[in-house]
Each structure stands twice: as structure tokens, then as C-alpha cells.
Write an enzyme that holds these catalytic residues in place. Structure first.
Site, PDB file in Angstrom:
ATOM      1  N   TYR A 118       0.990  -1.183  -0.135  1.00 47.79           N
ATOM      2  CA  TYR A 118       0.014  -0.189  -0.049  1.00 47.79           C
ATOM      3  C   TYR A 118       0.803   1.313  -0.039  1.00 47.79           C
ATOM      4  O   TYR A 118       1.901   1.340   0.738  1.00 47.79           O
ATOM      5  CB  TYR A 118      -0.969  -0.090   1.239  1.00 47.79           C
ATOM      6  CG  TYR A 118      -1.631   1.434   1.510  1.00 47.79           C
ATOM      7  CD1 TYR A 118      -2.936   1.419   1.009  1.00 47.79           C
ATOM      8  CD2 TYR A 118      -0.880   2.334   2.092  1.00 47.79           C
ATOM      9  CE1 TYR A 118      -3.589   2.558   1.251  1.00 47.79           C
ATOM     10  CE2 TYR A 118      -1.632   3.626   2.237  1.00 47.79           C
ATOM     11  CZ  TYR A 118      -3.019   3.631   1.726  1.00 47.79           C
ATOM     12  OH  TYR A 118      -3.561   4.875   1.836  1.00 47.79           O
TER      13      TYR A 118
ATOM     14  N   GLU B 279      -3.378   7.530  -3.801  1.00 48.01           N
ATOM     15  CA  GLU B 279      -3.189   6.064  -3.227  1.00 48.01           C
ATOM     16  C   GLU B 279      -3.254   4.974  -4.115  1.00 48.01           C
ATOM     17  O   GLU B 279      -3.935   5.074  -5.224  1.00 48.01           O
ATOM     18  CB  GLU B 279      -4.484   5.804  -2.332  1.00 48.01           C
ATOM     19  CG  GLU B 279      -4.346   5.063  -1.215  1.00 48.01           C
ATOM     20  CD  GLU B 279      -5.875   4.829  -0.387  1.00 48.01           C
ATOM     21  OE1 GLU B 279      -5.829   5.327   0.852  1.00 48.01           O
ATOM     22  OE2 GLU B 279      -6.975   4.354  -0.985  1.00 48.01           O
TER      23      GLU B 279
END
Lengths: 383, 298
Positions: free
Chosen positions: A109, A199
């Protein structure tokens, strides 16, 4: 403004961040041609909606062959997707992203968001990608590493070391330089496009140690849109009344109740909605005509409230500051004269030029009840 | 006493000749504020209502020794105006401007840190020390000199609260609108500290709203420091849906954070009286203060 996954990926591609090959589809007729142009099977079908939790809600599918792809598209396109974030009505899927499948050996991530209280962008890395980052942070906090970068100092190499050595399990050392490069790119994108969030989750790590952004999210600061004409306007999923209000500089959000509300100022508007709820009713909308609204904006605001057929009561709560009460009153008279108002209206006026404002309303012949203060207003709304 | 500004504050208006700037300069002068200069590039040497206009803040500061500035410059140019004021050594900078890109404010906030500048706003109504001076756009007549300090993220909601306080017999020492944007110059804690030291202030009212964590930080400060003065709070947005920007850029519940319920809980756990029904705010505060021996301002 939130960008769709496919828009973010197009932008990533331009900025040199690798994403899977893919095409956007709006009609099943396009599918055959799209599949011919992509490697596969398998292919990945991804619903393009502004809501998290797509995967769990069935909005992402892997098609193992052509037949499967046609079946998947038929089941998703123009259908309602209900995720944990959409509410029970869900959202209609208008577009699908069809992508090549990316085999990979690991998922990370990577994200950058604004930390409001530090007034700094926060860079976040987790070696447990593919999950909600909040969940990872709760379950396994060591698997999440976070740093803050002062824009006046820039993204100095030690910052990359802090974030890469700060996560457990740590990425292999040979992955550090490319990860630093990717973070640097993401950081540039964050500033270049005035993001409030960017993101990549998950970031796929391939067999040959290359990275591919399998999913991509980006939100742009609405205040900065004036210098980002490249994004245009996003009308998707927006209520027609919300769009109309927006075009007149009014802040309007549709709610579920039947009390139409007009207030000046965001804080007072929120507080007014709360009061309506305390009175046992539900607001039909949030409408902030702004601290410095003009007569024209007030008139437009009324027109929008009146266009909503669910409205059973109208509540006007104005505290005159920059917006003077006489201006409000004139706008109100302009909007309502000639209209046979079928629903009761409660007006509470206070602040600058309140006497003149009340006088104008009194002489207008409009039907409404006046509340001297909020307490009285609540009583009148409760009915 | 009061905090940040008083009758001796010498005010400079940046953007004095614009529509908003000129209107509110007049209002401030009518209130009795000492507006000693204005700045509008290329209009230096002229006057607005007997107030001299300069081309730069540096020049204005040199000529008038102004120590407070109030900014009415449009959003694309406001970050530059804040930097200019800070660089010129202005002590308190009040930025009224709404709609400044958040990342511009990130740069500005970090740049002026350590420069000794107190930035109020942006996207705020300003500061008023009733009976002394007004630096901002709030309607002066609803205020009254007194013993309650008010700190707020909102504009018109602050007027509502002040109006109820005044009606209930309690005047205000200073009212500060800290701004409705995600990144602003000062937070609740900063002003709680100022009010703690101010002898005129005997109680504080916080007006918060959804989004961010400023209310939680204030609650934490109040517990940690056994805050010596009674604190009251009101939080707007109990019924606000998540992921919708409620007018203010800063008022948004995102990622499940910043909801009103959590803020109210944190504040109450800190012993702060949270008023849920805005219509009873004035009378609730009057009742509580009276019972603690803090009498109304006569």
C-alpha cells in the site's frame, strides 16, 4: 473532487507510474473490440463508481474467458452497486474498466494524504497491501509506516529511508531504490494536481521486481480546481438540483427529509439541520447561500427549494452579517411573489438591517410565520 | 484585557480598495477600530476615507507601525498576501478570504512558523474584542464587552452564539473565528491558552463542527492542564452525512473520522459542557455560570 480509477490511471501513466493495460467500456457492444485489443484471458472487470468497498460488494470480477467476460459485463453495467459506503440505494454503474490480469507475488500500500493538524502531507507505506489501510493499522500497526514531509524541505532521501526502514516486514533491500522512486513520483503528483489524497492499493510486486499500480485513487482539492482545467466537471451521480445550485454558487446537498432549509453560512446551516432533527423532523436539504449572498442568489435558492416536491415545510434561518437582512427579504419577495405557496414557511431573521428586512417581508403580502428566535422557530416547525 | 487585539491595535487592510475590503473597512472605522493604513498594489499614495494606501505592506508598516493586518485579497493571491504580511513583521494576520487551495496554505503555514506571526483564518470572520476593536466582517452591534471568550470554526453560527450570549446578559472578552478550512493558522488549543492568561476572560465557548480533530485536541488540552475556567462547546453537523463537504472545505467526515458524536464524547469526557440544542445555548450558559458564581455583565 474524486477522480475515477480509470482517470487516475490515465494520469499515472502520463506521469510514468505503471498501470495495467486497460480500456473503459460504457456499452456491452464495445466489449468484443476491447477484448481483442488486450492480452488475455483472464481479464479484470472493474466497476467505476465513487465508493469504496467495491471488491467486497462484487464490483470487481475476474473473467476467465470471453463468455465469462460478457456475462460479467451484463451483470454489472447499468446495475446498482451497493457497497458499505453507498447507503442502501447504491450507485448505478455507468462505466467499467476492462484490464489485463497482472500475475504478481506481493502487494503493498502506498498513499499520500493531508494531515490537517500538522499542516503537512503524510506519506504512508504498508507491506500488507490490498486491505483497508485503517484495518491494517489497527490489526498490525508495525506493518504501517508513516512520515511527514515539510514542503519547504522537500522529499529528501533520508525521508525515504525513514519510511522504508520503518515498516515491518520490511521490503527487500533491492526494492528500496525503486520504491523511493515511486514515492517521489507520487509526491510530485500530489503537489502537481493539488491532491487531498493519492493512493495505490494494491501496488503489485511482479516476479521481475517491477511494480504495477493495480488500483488507484485520487481526490483533488475543490478550492484548487480553478487552476486545473484539465479535470473538467464531474456531474456523475450528482443530483440535478445540486448541479443547478452549484452553477449559481450555492452550496446545496439533498437530504432525506421534508423540511426545505435556507441558511447563510455553513456552520449555521449544519446547526439548523441538527435543530430540525431535534424538533422531530428531517431536513430535505442543506442549503448555504453563503455569507455574502446577493439578492439573485437568494431568489435562486428559493426556486431550488420549491422545485423539490418532497418539501412540506420551509425554514429560512438567516443571521445577517455581510448578507444583510433587507437583501435577503428582497430576494425572498422576488422569488415568491406570484407563487401560490402550498406549504407553511417559517422565517427567522436576525442581524444586520433586521428591522428593514422584517418590514419588507411584512409589506410583501407573503404568507409565513415569523420566529423571534430559534426556540420559537423549533416550535413552529414541529407544528 | 482581551486577547490578540484591543483598542491600541493599529490595523492595516490588505485589499482596501476592493469591493469587500472597502465595505468592511468602513464598517470597522464605524466600530471605532484604528485602521491606520491599507495596501493595494499600484494605488500607493492615494487615500480611502482618509486612510493612506500603500503599495506594499513593508512600506505601510514603516510609515504607520501597524501591527495587525486584515486580508480581503481574492483566493489566488491571498497566500502571497499572508506571506507579505508575515515578512513585514505583522504580529496578527487575519485572512478573511475563502476558497484558498489547501496545499497553498500548507506551504504558507510552514513558511511563517517561527516567524512570530499569529495567523487567523483563512476563511474566517475575524476577531473582535467588543467595545475595543473589530478586525473582520462580523456585525459589531450583536456583541457586548464582557467576560466570555469565544473560539469558533464558523462564521454566522458564531454570530448566533454571540447573540444568545449577549441576550443572556453575558458579554465577550474576545471572539475569534479561526476559519473553516482544513489548514488554518491557529487552533482551539492556541486560543484556550491565550484565554487562560487573560484576566478579563472567565469562561470560554468553543464552536466546533465536523471534520478534523481540533475539538478532540482541545478536549485533551483541557484535561491535561486542568483548565481553570469553565468551558462550553457546541458542535455543528450531528446530522451531516459522511463524504459530503458541508459548505466549508474543512467540514467533511471522511474515512469515518471527524464525526460530531465522537467530538461531543471527547469534549464531555474532558468535563466540558456540550450544548446539543443550539436554541438553548444562551440560557444553558447563563444557568451554569450563575451557579458557579460568575455573574452576568451589567
Amino acid at each position: 473532487m474524486k477522480l475515477h480509477e480509470f482517470e487516475t490511471k490515465e494520469l499515472f501513466k502520463r506521469e510514468g507510474i505503471t498501470v495495467p493495460e486497460g480500456k473503459v467500456l460504457e456499452s456491452i457492444d464495445q466489449l468484443d473490440r476491447i477484448l481483442n485489443s488486450l492480452k488475455g484471458p483472464p481479464w479484470v472487470l472493474k466497476a467505476q463508481v465513487h465508493a469504496g468497498g467495491r471488491g467486497k460488494a462484487g464490483g470487481i470480477r475476474v473473467a476467465k474467458d470471453r463468455e465469462d467476460a460478457f456475462k460479467g459485463v451484463a451483470e454489472l453495467l447499468e446495475k446498482r452497486l451497493v457497497t458499505a459506503q453507498t447507503g442502501k440505494d447504491g450507485v448505478v454503474i455507468k462505466k467499467l474498466l476492462i484490464e489485463e490480469f497482472t500475475p504478481h507475488m506481493g502487494e503493498y500500500y502506498l498513499g499520500i494524504t493531508l494531515d490537517r493538524s500538522k499542516a503537512l502531507p503524510a506519506l504512508i507505506l504498508s507491506t500488507r497491501g490490498g486491505m483497508e489501510i485503517e484495518e491494517v493499522a489497527k490489526e498490525d500497526p508495525r506493518a504501517v509506516s508513516k512520515i511527514w514531509v515539510n514542503p519547504l524541505w522537500g522529499f529528501s532521501p533520508y525521508k525515504a529511508r525513514e519510511i522504508l526502514f520503518g515498516v515491518d516486514p520490511m521490503p527487500d533491500l533491492e526494492l528500496h531504490p525503486p520504491l523511493e522512486g515511486l514515492f517521489r513520483k507520487l509526491y510530485e503528483v500530489f503537489w502537481k494536481y493539488d491532491c487531498s489524497l493519492v493512493e495505490i492499493n494494491p501496488l503489485a510486486i511482479l516476479e521481475d521486481k517491477k511494480f504495477v499500480a493495480l488500483d488507484a485513487k485520487m481526490s483533488i482539492d475543490d478550492n484548487a480546481l480553478f487552476r486545473h482545467k484539465e479535470f473538467g466537471e464531474d456531474h456523475e451521480g450528482k443530483d440535478p438540483l445540486e448541479l443547478e445550485a452549484q452553477s449559481h454558487g450555492l452550496s446545496y446537498i439533498r437530504m432525506n427529509g421534508d423540511v426545505g432549509v435556507m441558511v447563510n453560512g455553513a456552520g449555521l446551516a449544519m446547526a439548523t439541520m441538527d435543530i430540525i432533527k431535534l424538533a422531530g423532523r428531517e431536513p430535505a436539504n442543506f442549503l448555504d447561500v453563503g455569507g455574502g449572498a446577493s439578492q439573485e442568489m437568494v431568489r435562486k435558492g428559493f426556486e431550488i427549494i420549491l422545485k423539490d416536491p418532497r418539501v412540506r415545510t420551509i425554514f429560512v434561518n438567516i443571521f445577517g452579517g455581510i448578507l444583510r437582512c433587507d437583501v435577503l427579504a428582497r430576494g425572498m419577495v422576488e422569488a415568491l411573489s406570484g407563487i401560490d405557496l402550498k406549504v407553511p414557511m417559517v422565517v427567522r431573521l436576525e442581524g444586520t438591517n433586521v428591522e428593514t428586512g422584517r418590514e419588507i417581508l411584512k409589506n410583501s403580502g407573503l404568507k409565513f410565520s415569523v420566529a423571534q428566535d430559534l426556540k420559537e422557530a423549533i416550535g413552529l416547525i414541529r407544528g | 484585557m482581551s486577547i490578540l487585539v484591543d483598542q491600541n491595535s493599529k490595523i492595516c487592510i490588505q485589499g482596501i480598495t476592493g469591493k469587500e475590503g472597502s465595505f468592511h473597512t468602513e464598517q470597522m472605522l464605524l466600530y471605532g477600530s484604528r485602521v491606520v493604513c491599507g495596501v493595494t498594489p499600484k494605488k500607493g499614495g492615494s487615500f480611502f476615507k482618509e486612510v493612506p494606501v500603500f503599495n506594499t505592506v513593508k512600506e505601510a508598516k514603516r510609515e504607520t507601525d501597524c501591527d495587525v493586518s486584515c486580508i480581503f485579497v481574492p483566493a489566488p493571491f491571498a497566500p502571497d498576501a499572508i506571506l507579505e504580511a508575515s515578512d513585514a513583521g505583522i504580529r496578527v494576520v487575519v485572512c478573511i478570504t475563502e476558497g484558498i487551495p489547501v496545499l497553498d496554505m500548507v506551504k504558507v503555514a510552514n513558511a511563517i512558523r517561527g516567524n512570530g506571526t499569529v495567523l487567523i483564518g483563512p476563511n474566517c470572520p475575524g476577531i473582535i474584542s467588543p467595545g475595543k476593536t473589530k478586525v473582520g466582517i462580523m456585525p459589531g452591534h450583536i456583541h457586548r464587552k464582557g467576560k466570555v471568550g469565544v473560539i469558533s470554526r464558523s462564521g454566522t453560527l458564531t454570530y448566533e452564539v454571540v447573540y444568545q450570549l449577549t441576550q443572556a446578559g453575558y458579554g465577550q472578552s474576545t471572539c475569534i473565528g479561526i476559519g473553516g478550512d482544513p489548514v488554518i493558522g491557529t487552533d482551539f488549543v492556541f486560543h484556550l491558552k491565550e484565554f487562560e492568561r487573560d484576566p478579563q476572560t472567565q469562561a470560554v465557548v468553543l464552536i466546533g463542527e465536523i471534520g478534523g480533530s481540533m475539538e478532540e485536541e482541545a478536549a485533551h488540552y483541557v484535561i491535561q492542564n486542568r483548565y481553570p475556567k469553565p468551558v462550553f462547546a457546541f458542535i455543528a453537523g450531528l446530522t451531516a452525512p459522511p463524504d459530503k463537504r458541508m459548505g466549508h472545505a474543512g467540514a467533511i467526515i471522511s474515512g469515518g473520522k471527524g464525526g460530531a458524536q465522537e467530538k461531543i464524547q471527547a469534549l464531555e469526557e474532558a468535563g466540558i459542557t456540550v450544548i446539543r440544542d443550539l436554541s438553548t445555548l444562551g440560557e444553558t450558559i447563563r444557568f451554569r455560570l450563575n451557579s458557579q458564581g460568575i455573574s452576568p455583565d451589567l
